[in-house]
Write an enzyme that holds these catalytic residues in place. Structure first.
Site, PDB file in Angstrom:
ATOM      1  N   GLU A 181     -49.225 -13.180 -35.539  1.00 38.31           N
ATOM      2  CA  GLU A 181     -48.381 -12.196 -34.845  1.00 38.31           C
ATOM      3  C   GLU A 181     -47.126 -11.829 -35.629  1.00 38.31           C
ATOM      4  O   GLU A 181     -46.014 -11.855 -35.086  1.00 38.31           O
ATOM      5  CB  GLU A 181     -48.026 -12.733 -33.444  1.00 38.31           C
ATOM      6  CG  GLU A 181     -49.274 -13.038 -32.622  1.00 38.31           C
ATOM      7  CD  GLU A 181     -49.006 -13.769 -31.306  1.00 38.31           C
ATOM      8  OE1 GLU A 181     -47.823 -13.966 -30.964  1.00 38.31           O
ATOM      9  OE2 GLU A 181     -49.978 -14.136 -30.627  1.00 38.31           O
ATOM     10  N   ASN A 224     -53.726 -13.275 -38.117  1.00 39.76           N
ATOM     11  CA  ASN A 224     -54.247 -13.229 -36.743  1.00 39.76           C
ATOM     12  C   ASN A 224     -53.237 -12.532 -35.831  1.00 39.76           C
ATOM     13  O   ASN A 224     -52.034 -12.775 -35.928  1.00 39.76           O
ATOM     14  CB  ASN A 224     -54.459 -14.688 -36.286  1.00 39.76           C
ATOM     15  CG  ASN A 224     -55.070 -14.827 -34.905  1.00 39.76           C
ATOM     16  OD1 ASN A 224     -56.133 -14.281 -34.637  1.00 39.76           O
ATOM     17  ND2 ASN A 224     -54.400 -15.568 -34.026  1.00 39.76           N
ATOM     18  N   HIS A 260     -57.033 -10.198 -26.420  1.00 35.58           N
ATOM     19  CA  HIS A 260     -56.651 -10.467 -25.023  1.00 35.58           C
ATOM     20  C   HIS A 260     -56.745  -9.126 -24.296  1.00 35.58           C
ATOM     21  O   HIS A 260     -55.844  -8.298 -24.375  1.00 35.58           O
ATOM     22  CB  HIS A 260     -55.228 -11.032 -24.952  1.00 35.58           C
ATOM     23  CG  HIS A 260     -55.143 -12.415 -25.511  1.00 35.58           C
ATOM     24  ND1 HIS A 260     -55.705 -13.495 -24.876  1.00 35.58           N
ATOM     25  CD2 HIS A 260     -54.592 -12.891 -26.650  1.00 35.58           C
ATOM     26  CE1 HIS A 260     -55.503 -14.583 -25.599  1.00 35.58           C
ATOM     27  NE2 HIS A 260     -54.829 -14.239 -26.679  1.00 35.58           N
ATOM     28  N   GLU A 289     -59.440 -14.988 -29.735  1.00 36.49           N
ATOM     29  CA  GLU A 289     -58.844 -15.460 -28.468  1.00 36.49           C
ATOM     30  C   GLU A 289     -59.263 -14.591 -27.291  1.00 36.49           C
ATOM     31  O   GLU A 289     -58.460 -14.336 -26.383  1.00 36.49           O
ATOM     32  CB  GLU A 289     -57.302 -15.437 -28.562  1.00 36.49           C
ATOM     33  CG  GLU A 289     -56.739 -16.217 -29.725  1.00 36.49           C
ATOM     34  CD  GLU A 289     -55.212 -16.271 -29.752  1.00 36.49           C
ATOM     35  OE1 GLU A 289     -54.570 -15.881 -28.761  1.00 36.49           O
ATOM     36  OE2 GLU A 289     -54.673 -16.712 -30.782  1.00 36.49           O
ATOM     37  N   ASP A 291     -60.143 -12.902 -23.967  1.00 36.88           N
ATOM     38  CA  ASP A 291     -60.304 -13.054 -22.524  1.00 36.88           C
ATOM     39  C   ASP A 291     -60.134 -11.656 -21.930  1.00 36.88           C
ATOM     40  O   ASP A 291     -59.619 -10.753 -22.591  1.00 36.88           O
ATOM     41  CB  ASP A 291     -59.385 -14.108 -21.873  1.00 36.88           C
ATOM     42  CG  ASP A 291     -57.943 -14.067 -22.317  1.00 36.88           C
ATOM     43  OD1 ASP A 291     -57.483 -13.000 -22.772  1.00 36.88           O
ATOM     44  OD2 ASP A 291     -57.262 -15.097 -22.187  1.00 36.88           O
TER      45      ASP A 291
HETATM   46  O1  9MR Z   1     -52.696 -20.329 -24.212  1.00 33.99           O
HETATM   47  C1  9MR Z   1     -51.418 -20.639 -24.728  1.00 33.99           C
HETATM   48  C2  9MR Z   1     -50.534 -21.147 -23.602  1.00 33.99           C
HETATM   49  O2  9MR Z   1     -50.966 -22.405 -23.164  1.00 33.99           O
HETATM   50  C3  9MR Z   1     -49.088 -21.227 -24.071  1.00 33.99           C
HETATM   51  O3  9MR Z   1     -48.257 -21.562 -22.979  1.00 33.99           O
HETATM   52  C4  9MR Z   1     -48.680 -19.894 -24.692  1.00 33.99           C
HETATM   53  C5  9MR Z   1     -47.236 -19.916 -25.177  1.00 33.99           C
HETATM   54  O4  9MR Z   1     -46.957 -18.833 -25.978  1.00 33.99           O
HETATM   55  O5  9MR Z   1     -49.533 -19.608 -25.791  1.00 33.99           O
HETATM   56  C6  9MR Z   1     -50.851 -19.395 -25.386  1.00 33.99           C
HETATM   57  O6  9MR Z   1     -51.677 -19.050 -26.475  1.00 33.99           O
HETATM   58  C7  9MR Z   1     -51.322 -17.874 -27.212  1.00 33.99           C
HETATM   59  C8  9MR Z   1     -51.769 -18.071 -28.644  1.00 33.99           C
HETATM   60  O7  9MR Z   1     -51.253 -19.251 -29.177  1.00 33.99           O
HETATM   61  C9  9MR Z   1     -51.391 -16.895 -29.518  1.00 33.99           C
HETATM   62  N1  9MR Z   1     -51.872 -15.657 -28.962  1.00 33.99           N
HETATM   63  C10 9MR Z   1     -51.573 -15.426 -27.553  1.00 33.99           C
HETATM   64  C11 9MR Z   1     -52.028 -16.617 -26.722  1.00 33.99           C
HETATM   65  C12 9MR Z   1     -51.825 -16.343 -25.238  1.00 33.99           C
HETATM   66  O8  9MR Z   1     -50.462 -16.204 -24.966  1.00 33.99           O
END
Ligand code: 9MR
Length: 390
Positions: A181, A224, A260, A289, A291
């Site tokens: 990101e 990513n 997402h 990732e 969903d």
């Molecule tokens: O799924 C993750 C969640 O448990 C955390 O609280 C969150 C904090 O930023 O991050 C989520 O995972 C993220 C991933 O690491 C990067 N892309 C977006 C994902 C969803 O927010």
């Protein structure tokens, strides 16, 4: 051969949309007997349906938002969860357990316990691991974000972290999200939020890839991000950056779209075309990732129509990946709604994964399963398999 394959995929798609075409009065019946044209039993395994060399993955729940929920750590405490994780998937991504705040809680202290457990679990169950992540603006420990370091110190902190973490799992991580990101939606580098870019400048991106490659020459190293499914300002920025890094001989091996997605927006157009342009640069590609969230009705339960559309989004995303030679992994960001991050971050939304809270497989599960199976029937192995790394 290609047109034949498209025809088959289109047929499968038609089968998937059948319930939407049944008269309203029988919608409930169709729902109970889903799927109508397949005799799915209990034995379907996504990992067995996948073509050789194509990885079907999931995030491994733990850390992050889970810490504030009223359940214990899913990966270590929920036996049913672990069993399904092992049975269905052949790729795993630690959801939070390899992030800086988790694995490097103090300047002179690493905590590898959970990451080690996940990597051992993957080894026992014949799964590959996607490492997540090394250079990011979020989930960094306070000692780092609030510390007072010179540029030289910060550089050596990042180099030591990458060398230590990547080196520890040398030979056991298939792909690393090295930079996560790093662009905003307009395609500008996040030079304010991202401590590394702010303090050390954009050149640190190439350094991170070089340090990671030195620590594990066999790991495939990825850029990513989310919101890069379509051809847009953000994915254009990644395309330009990829070309520059490759021209400079930087060990960049792949570009991945998180995906997402949300039913509140149309399916991102041009996903395949976008992945293909990175493929044509010689990079691997992946969906890392996925969903598909939705705004839930007052009952809190998704409607049959929402579940149909969700299944179709999953199918479209997987088909786009399968149709691009070097796209060889498709990871769902958690496989059960029970542990999904979505309801915690988006009020009133949820049901984003392929299984309900009690692990019942949804239409989207079967959409993924059937799409994999159709592909394997015609293309048992992935032609572009293994292009990254090395
Ligand atoms: O799924 C993750 C969640 O448990 C955390 O609280 C969150 C904090 O930023 O991050 C989520 O995972 C993220 C991933 O690491 C990067 N892309 C977006 C994902 C969803 O927010």
């Amino acid at each position: 051969m290609r047109p034949i394959r498209f025809a088959i995929t289109a047929l499968a798609a038609a089968a998937l949309t059948v319930p939407a075409a049944v008269p309203a009065a029988s919608a409930d019946t169709a729902e109970r007997h889903w799927p109508p044209h397949h005799s799915h039993g209990k034995a379907e395994r996504l990992r067995w349906a996948a073509p050789h060399g194509f990885h079907i993955g999931t995030a491994v729940a733990g850390g992050g938002h889970h810490l504030e929920q009223d359940y214990p750590d899913p990966f270590t405490s929920d036996r049913r969860y672990r069993r399904t994780l092992a049975r269905q998937f052949d790729s795993v991504s630690p959801e939070n357990q390899m992030k800086w705040e988790y694995i490097h809680p103090e300047r002179d202290e690493y905590d590898f316990e959970m990451a080690d457990r996940i990597v051992r679990f993957a080894g026992r169950h014949g799964q590959v691991v996607r490492g997540h992540t090394l250079l990011w603006h979020s989930q960094n420990p306070a000692w780092l974000e609030e510390g007072d370091f010179s540029d030289a110190e910060l550089r050596s902190i990042l180099r030591d972290h990458i060398t230590t973490v990547v080196g520890r799992y040398r030979g056991r991580i298939q792909q690393w999200d090295v930079a996560n990101e790093i662009f905003d939606s307009e395609g500008n580098l996040r030079t304010e939020e991202n401590i590394w870019l702010r303090e050390l400048g954009p050149g640190v991106i190439a350094d991170a890839f070089r340090w990671a490659h030195r620590a594990d020459p066999h790991a495939e190293l990825y850029l990513n991000d989310y919101g890069v499914e379509s051809v847009n300002a953000k994915s254009d920025a990644y395309y330009e950056l990829s070309r520059e890094l490759l021209a400079d001989g930087v060990p960049l091996h792949g570009f991945s779209a998180q995906a997402h997605l949300s039913l509140d927006y149309p399916f991102p157009g041009g996903l395949e075309e976008n992945l293909r342009r990175f493929d044509e640069l010689g990079l691997g590609t992946a969906i890392t990732e996925i969903d598909v969230r939705m705004t839930l009705p007052e009952s809190g339960e998704p409607t049959a129509e929402q579940l149909d559309t969700q299944a179709d989004y999953y199918r479209q995303a997987l088909s786009a990946c399968l149709d691009v030679e070097g796209c060889d992994s498709f990871t769902i960001w958690g496989f059960t709604d029970k542990y999904s991050w979505v309801p915690v971050f988006f009020e009133g939304q949820g049901a984003a994964t392929v299984m309900t809270e009690d692990f019942t497989r949804k239409k989207s599960f079967f959409a993924v399963y059937d799409t994999l199976k159709d592909e394997k029937r015609w293309w048992p192995g992935r032609p572009g398999h293994g292009r990254g790394g090395h």
